[in-house]
Design a protein around this motif. Structure first.
Motif, PDB file in Angstrom:
ATOM      1  N   HIS A  59       0.821  -1.282  -0.003  1.00 34.69           N
ATOM      2  CA  HIS A  59       0.143  -0.088   0.031  1.00 34.69           C
ATOM      3  C   HIS A  59       0.880   1.225   0.286  1.00 34.69           C
ATOM      4  O   HIS A  59       2.052   1.214   0.008  1.00 34.69           O
ATOM      5  CB  HIS A  59      -0.998   0.048   1.071  1.00 34.69           C
ATOM      6  CG  HIS A  59      -0.424   0.077   2.593  1.00 34.69           C
ATOM      7  ND1 HIS A  59       0.655  -0.933   3.025  1.00 34.69           N
ATOM      8  CD2 HIS A  59      -0.390   1.073   3.482  1.00 34.69           C
ATOM      9  CE1 HIS A  59       0.958  -0.750   4.367  1.00 34.69           C
ATOM     10  NE2 HIS A  59       0.446   0.376   4.384  1.00 34.69           N
ATOM     11  N   ASP A  92       5.497   4.523   5.244  1.00 29.69           N
ATOM     12  CA  ASP A  92       6.422   3.547   5.867  1.00 29.69           C
ATOM     13  C   ASP A  92       6.731   2.284   4.951  1.00 29.69           C
ATOM     14  O   ASP A  92       7.201   1.240   5.154  1.00 29.69           O
ATOM     15  CB  ASP A  92       6.528   3.143   7.258  1.00 29.69           C
ATOM     16  CG  ASP A  92       4.938   2.587   7.269  1.00 29.69           C
ATOM     17  OD1 ASP A  92       3.798   3.132   6.773  1.00 29.69           O
ATOM     18  OD2 ASP A  92       4.776   1.629   8.059  1.00 29.69           O
ATOM     19  N   HIS A  93       5.755   2.453   3.567  1.00 31.57           N
ATOM     20  CA  HIS A  93       6.009   1.124   2.808  1.00 31.57           C
ATOM     21  C   HIS A  93       6.605   1.870   1.446  1.00 31.57           C
ATOM     22  O   HIS A  93       6.536   0.917   0.304  1.00 31.57           O
ATOM     23  CB  HIS A  93       4.596   0.499   2.508  1.00 31.57           C
ATOM     24  CG  HIS A  93       4.226   0.132   3.800  1.00 31.57           C
ATOM     25  ND1 HIS A  93       4.339  -1.101   4.114  1.00 31.57           N
ATOM     26  CD2 HIS A  93       3.837   0.741   5.112  1.00 31.57           C
ATOM     27  CE1 HIS A  93       3.977  -1.268   5.499  1.00 31.57           C
ATOM     28  NE2 HIS A  93       3.710  -0.298   5.953  1.00 31.57           N
ATOM     29  N   ASP A 146       0.001  -4.426   6.071  1.00 27.11           N
ATOM     30  CA  ASP A 146      -0.569  -3.641   7.100  1.00 27.11           C
ATOM     31  C   ASP A 146      -2.035  -4.205   7.373  1.00 27.11           C
ATOM     32  O   ASP A 146      -2.645  -3.405   8.099  1.00 27.11           O
ATOM     33  CB  ASP A 146      -0.312  -2.463   7.197  1.00 27.11           C
ATOM     34  CG  ASP A 146       1.125  -1.536   7.407  1.00 27.11           C
ATOM     35  OD1 ASP A 146       1.725  -2.794   7.596  1.00 27.11           O
ATOM     36  OD2 ASP A 146       1.098  -0.454   7.638  1.00 27.11           O
ATOM     37  N   HIS A 153       5.358  -5.746  10.101  1.00 26.30           N
ATOM     38  CA  HIS A 153       5.858  -5.029  11.240  1.00 26.30           C
ATOM     39  C   HIS A 153       6.118  -5.653  12.369  1.00 26.30           C
ATOM     40  O   HIS A 153       6.259  -5.189  13.656  1.00 26.30           O
ATOM     41  CB  HIS A 153       4.935  -3.809  11.732  1.00 26.30           C
ATOM     42  CG  HIS A 153       4.732  -2.528  10.628  1.00 26.30           C
ATOM     43  ND1 HIS A 153       6.076  -1.820  10.199  1.00 26.30           N
ATOM     44  CD2 HIS A 153       3.655  -2.117   9.983  1.00 26.30           C
ATOM     45  CE1 HIS A 153       5.615  -0.867   9.307  1.00 26.30           C
ATOM     46  NE2 HIS A 153       4.301  -1.131   9.111  1.00 26.30           N
TER      47      HIS A 153
HETATM   48 ZN   LIG Z   1       3.120   0.199   7.899  1.00 26.70          ZN
END
Ligand SMILES: [Zn+2]
Length: 299
Positions: free
Chosen positions: A129, A133-134, A233, A279
């Motif tokens: 996505h 942070d991706h 996520d 994560h």
């Molecule tokens: Zn994330």
């Protein structure tokens, strides 16, 4: 007050991890090891509640009941094909919702090279996505301009996901992230927009897991009778196995995210499918099992 603590120690040798799924190899690349004080990711995951879930200790929760969460990527090697799944926060990005993620200067690319993966070796970059942070290492700053970090790769993104963030650009955070980490790759002609069940190569395909974001996908790996799923996520922390209803404020569609988790856990429970948590800290992977009326991660 929510505070993000940066772990003082970098990832250790013990945290260098590879898994084999039939003929496919998955290598973990840790960008950041973080301990979260407070509940900005999962407001329900209070230390007192986590303390009652003994299986979370010591790998996923620290002695103070704080959640451990890594920021990490994975290289999937299937035959001669190398796929980088998610690209962490990246260096020198600005305007992030978490101030701690601004102007990072980590060794991520160097660590990746030391693991045997030069940037030019990557055939596909796959973003589960388009949160900050991706997508961070999708680009790097060269002479003040954001350039694709992996110029020889095709970048695969779910079409629904791409169009959502492209069209929501009045949202400040999404617009900033899209502008520095997606748009330059698009302009370089390196993005392929794909369906949510796209087959990347033999043994590796996408699986739709919407809710956290509209076009969120996970990565399903199957080889020689063995299987694994890289979550993205749809689940942030293993505690959600026991509480699929615990959502994140960053889940765009809460009810859909809960349904996605419930369906996934039911489908994975008792199966020989390795869950690799995008994560998840410590061992990062395990099997979904059911006991005392709730799911847990067996490592
Ligand atoms: Zn994330």
């Amino acid at each position: 007050v929510t505070t993000l603590h940066r772990a003082t120690a970098p990832p250790t040798e013990a945290e260098r991890v590879k898994w084999r799924i039939g003929d496919v190899t998955v290598t973990r690349l840790v960008e950041q090891v973080l301990v979260w004080d407070g509940r900005m990711i999962l407001p329900d995951a209070e230390p007192a509640r986590l303390s009652g879930m003994s299986w979370l200790f010591p790998h996923f929760v620290d002695e103070k009941g704080r959640m451990k969460l890594n920021i990490q990527a994975f290289v999937v090697e299937a035959g001669s094909v190398k796929i980088l799944v998610d690209t962490c926060v990246g260096n020198l990005k600005e305007g992030r919702a978490l101030p701690e993620w601004n102007n990072l200067q980590t060794r991520f690319l160097t660590d990746m090279e030391e693991e045997g993966f030069a940037a030019d070796d990557i055939d596909f970059v796959l973003c589960t996505h388009l949160h900050s942070d991706h997508v961070g290492w999708n680009t790097k700053l060269v002479d003040g301009v954001w350039r694709p970090t992996f110029p020889k790769a095709r970048y695969l993104m779910d079409r629904t996901e791409f169009e959502y963030w492209r069209d929501q650009r009045e949202r400040a955070q999404g617009a900033i992230v899209f502008a520095d980490s997606v748009q330059p790759v698009f302009e370089a002609g390196l993005i392929d927009l794909v369906g949510s069940d796209h087959e990347v190569c033999e043994g590796v395909r996408l699986a739709p897991t919407p809710g956290h974001t509209p076009g969120h996908v996970s990565v399903f790996i199957e080889s020689k009778g063995e299987a694994a799923i890289i979550t993205g996520d749809f689940i942030h922390h293993p505690c959600q196995l026991s509480h699929p209803e615990w959502g994140s404020p960053s889940d765009i569609a809460h009810e859909q995210a809960v349904r996605t988790r419930e369906t996934a856990f039911r489908n994975l429970s008792g199966k020989k499918v390795l869950m690799i948590g995008t994560h998840f800290s410590g061992p990062t992977a395990g099997y979904v099992r059911e006991g005392e009326g709730a799911y847990y991660l067996s490592i």
